[in-house]
Design a protein around this motif. Structure first.
Motif, PDB file in Angstrom:
ATOM      1  N   ALA A 305      19.107 100.856  22.049  1.00 60.92           N
ATOM      2  CA  ALA A 305      19.742 100.708  20.732  1.00 60.92           C
ATOM      3  C   ALA A 305      19.626 102.010  19.950  1.00 60.92           C
ATOM      4  CB  ALA A 305      19.099  99.557  19.959  1.00 60.92           C
ATOM      5  N   ALA A 306      18.467 102.664  20.069  1.00 62.00           N
ATOM      6  CA  ALA A 306      18.264 103.935  19.373  1.00 62.00           C
ATOM      7  C   ALA A 306      19.159 105.027  19.965  1.00 62.00           C
ATOM      8  CB  ALA A 306      16.794 104.343  19.461  1.00 62.00           C
ATOM      9  N   VAL A 307      19.296 105.045  21.309  1.00 59.36           N
ATOM     10  CA  VAL A 307      20.139 106.042  21.965  1.00 59.36           C
ATOM     11  C   VAL A 307      21.601 105.841  21.582  1.00 59.36           C
ATOM     12  CG1 VAL A 307      20.948 106.906  24.198  1.00 59.36           C
ATOM     13  CG2 VAL A 307      18.540 106.295  23.896  1.00 59.36           C
ATOM     14  N   VAL A 308      22.055 104.584  21.578  1.00 56.93           N
ATOM     15  CA  VAL A 308      23.443 104.272  21.238  1.00 56.93           C
ATOM     16  C   VAL A 308      23.745 104.669  19.803  1.00 56.93           C
ATOM     17  CG1 VAL A 308      25.080 102.376  20.878  1.00 56.93           C
ATOM     18  CG2 VAL A 308      23.688 102.429  22.945  1.00 56.93           C
ATOM     19  N   ALA A 309      22.803 104.381  18.903  1.00 60.15           N
ATOM     20  CA  ALA A 309      23.002 104.729  17.491  1.00 60.15           C
ATOM     21  C   ALA A 309      23.132 106.243  17.321  1.00 60.15           C
ATOM     22  CB  ALA A 309      21.831 104.198  16.671  1.00 60.15           C
ATOM     23  N   GLN A 310      22.303 106.981  18.031  1.00 55.57           N
ATOM     24  CA  GLN A 310      22.345 108.439  17.951  1.00 55.57           C
ATOM     25  C   GLN A 310      23.645 108.997  18.528  1.00 55.57           C
ATOM     26  OE1 GLN A 310      19.293 110.487  20.184  1.00 55.57           O
ATOM     27  NE2 GLN A 310      19.440 112.326  18.942  1.00 55.57           N
ATOM     28  N   ALA A 311      24.091 108.396  19.638  1.00 50.50           N
ATOM     29  CA  ALA A 311      25.306 108.867  20.296  1.00 50.50           C
ATOM     30  C   ALA A 311      26.569 108.397  19.588  1.00 50.50           C
ATOM     31  CB  ALA A 311      25.324 108.415  21.749  1.00 50.50           C
ATOM     32  N   GLY A 312      26.457 107.343  18.782  1.00 52.97           N
ATOM     33  CA  GLY A 312      27.614 106.820  18.075  1.00 52.97           C
ATOM     34  C   GLY A 312      28.623 106.142  18.974  1.00 52.97           C
ATOM     35  N   VAL A 313      28.155 105.510  20.062  1.00 48.20           N
ATOM     36  CA  VAL A 313      29.054 104.844  21.009  1.00 48.20           C
ATOM     37  C   VAL A 313      29.244 103.389  20.590  1.00 48.20           C
ATOM     38  CG1 VAL A 313      29.398 104.154  23.403  1.00 48.20           C
ATOM     39  CG2 VAL A 313      28.294 106.331  22.887  1.00 48.20           C
ATOM     40  N   LYS A 314      30.482 102.990  20.346  1.00 44.66           N
ATOM     41  CA  LYS A 314      30.797 101.608  19.992  1.00 44.66           C
ATOM     42  C   LYS A 314      32.112 101.199  20.653  1.00 44.66           C
ATOM     43  CE  LYS A 314      27.622  99.750  17.306  1.00 44.66           C
ATOM     44  NZ  LYS A 314      26.973  98.477  17.653  1.00 44.66           N
ATOM     45  N   ILE A 315      32.157  99.961  21.139  1.00 42.47           N
ATOM     46  CA  ILE A 315      33.369  99.428  21.759  1.00 42.47           C
ATOM     47  C   ILE A 315      33.751  98.138  21.060  1.00 42.47           C
ATOM     48  CG2 ILE A 315      34.385  98.557  23.899  1.00 42.47           C
ATOM     49  CD1 ILE A 315      32.423 100.295  25.438  1.00 42.47           C
ATOM     50  N   GLU A 316      35.014  98.014  20.722  1.00 49.26           N
ATOM     51  CA  GLU A 316      35.489  96.798  20.043  1.00 49.26           C
ATOM     52  C   GLU A 316      35.376  95.585  20.966  1.00 49.26           C
ATOM     53  OE1 GLU A 316      36.275  96.529  16.971  1.00 49.26           O
ATOM     54  OE2 GLU A 316      36.279  98.659  16.446  1.00 49.26           O
TER      55      GLU A 316
END
Length: 316
Positions: A305-316
């Motif tokens: 979750a921390a890595v994703v938040a830092q990378a800004g990766v989001k999928i609808e």
């Protein structure tokens, strides 16, 4: 009189009695990725030994799509103690952070049965790429457009690539696929130039010369590739990523079934025949029962979750 006789039988006793006769029919072992990837390799290595141990056929069923979420959703909603999921549990822990909406909650709808194996990611390139280590690849990425094949956007290999990119200043374009085997095939064909994927599925192509390995995403070097430095050794301090394969079932599966299945799976994966087969392909037998599996999964979910938040990766 019959009612009185059974009046002392508690639901717990009835559950144990039912579990003692489990399984009553063939089991479906769902792999939520295409054939040929790490999860599929392990599923096919254990399916026959598991059938022998349980006395029922075990059918491997590939249900790819949406970074493994389609097959996972199928198992989560099956509410069937004869339907199992074998997948990359690291990727499963990432999905809640990457996808804005999931049709299932892995922590609520699934329960871990047994962790089976781990294989580090290999950073590989097509043999035509003029780079022999990570430093040369980073420098090349500033002069030439490079396509980086990933099993799916938001997958563990994708986020590992993002982490390396950010740490080194590399530049590449991510090309998503529906699974590791397809990402490997296109990199072998030269349609993509860079790939990070589990060693279990990738090593045979390195050994055949169809791919060139530049680094291993493990804290220490691996014996099968002792000459290849780790990514951490090449300047990305503390970097480690990999593919964790485990078996899960619907959350309402009776505890006695989970306990029995966990024992059988761990015994099979630790058996000399299966262990040696996996080790020769670059996987490490790494086992956990249901309690430790749950702790591991929740820790991985928080970490990613921390890595994703830092990378800004989001999928609808």
């Amino acid at each position: 009189m019959a009612a009185a006789a059974f009046g002392g039988l508690t639901p717990g006793w009835m559950t144990r009695a039912w579990a003692a006769s489990w399984p009553q029919r063939p089991l479906r072992l769902v792999v939520p990725y295409p054939p040929g990837g790490s999860s599929d390799i392990i599923a096919r290595a254990i399916s026959q030994p598991l059938a022998d141990a349980l006395g029922q056929p075990v059918v491997v069923d590939n249900k790819p799509g949406a970074n493994g979420n389609l097959g996972t959703d199928f198992v989560a909603k099956s509410r069937d103690a004869h339907t199992l999921l074998l997948c990359d549990t690291g990727a499963l822990a990432i999905s809640p952070s990457v996808y804005k909406q999931l049709p299932f909650d892995p922590s609520r709808d699934l329960v871990g049965v047994a962790m089976l194996a781990y294989s580090p990611h290999l950073l590989v390139v097509h043999p035509s790429v003029p780079a022999n280590d990570l430093r040369e690849l980073v420098a090349l990425s500033h002069r030439t457009a490079l396509n980086f094949a990933v099993t799916a956007i938001g997958s563990a290999p994708h986020l590992a690539g993002v982490a390396v990119e950010r740490a080194t200043g590399a530049r590449w374009q991510y090309i998503p696929y529906k699974g590791g085997s397809q990402a490997i095939s296109d990199t072998v064909a030269g349609q993509t130039q860079v790939l990070m994927n589990g060693m279990l599925a990738t090593l045979p192509h390195v050994q055949s010369g169809k791919l060139k390995v530049l680094g291993v995403s493990k804290a220490t070097r691996v014996p099968l590739l002792a000459q290849v430095p780790t990514i951490a050794e090449q300047g990305v301090k503390g970097f480690e990523s990999g593919t964790w394969q485990g078996v899960l079932m619907p959350a309402d599966t009776p505890a006695p079934v989970l306990e029995r299945l966990s024992r059988e799976l761990i015994a099979i994966i630790r058996s000399p025949q299966v262990r040696e087969r996996l080790i020769s392909q670059g996987a490490e037998v790494y086992t956990q029962g249901p309690a430790d599996f749950k702790k591991f999964f929740e820790a991985e979910r928080k970490r990613w979750a921390a890595v994703v938040a830092q990378a800004g990766v989001k999928i609808e």
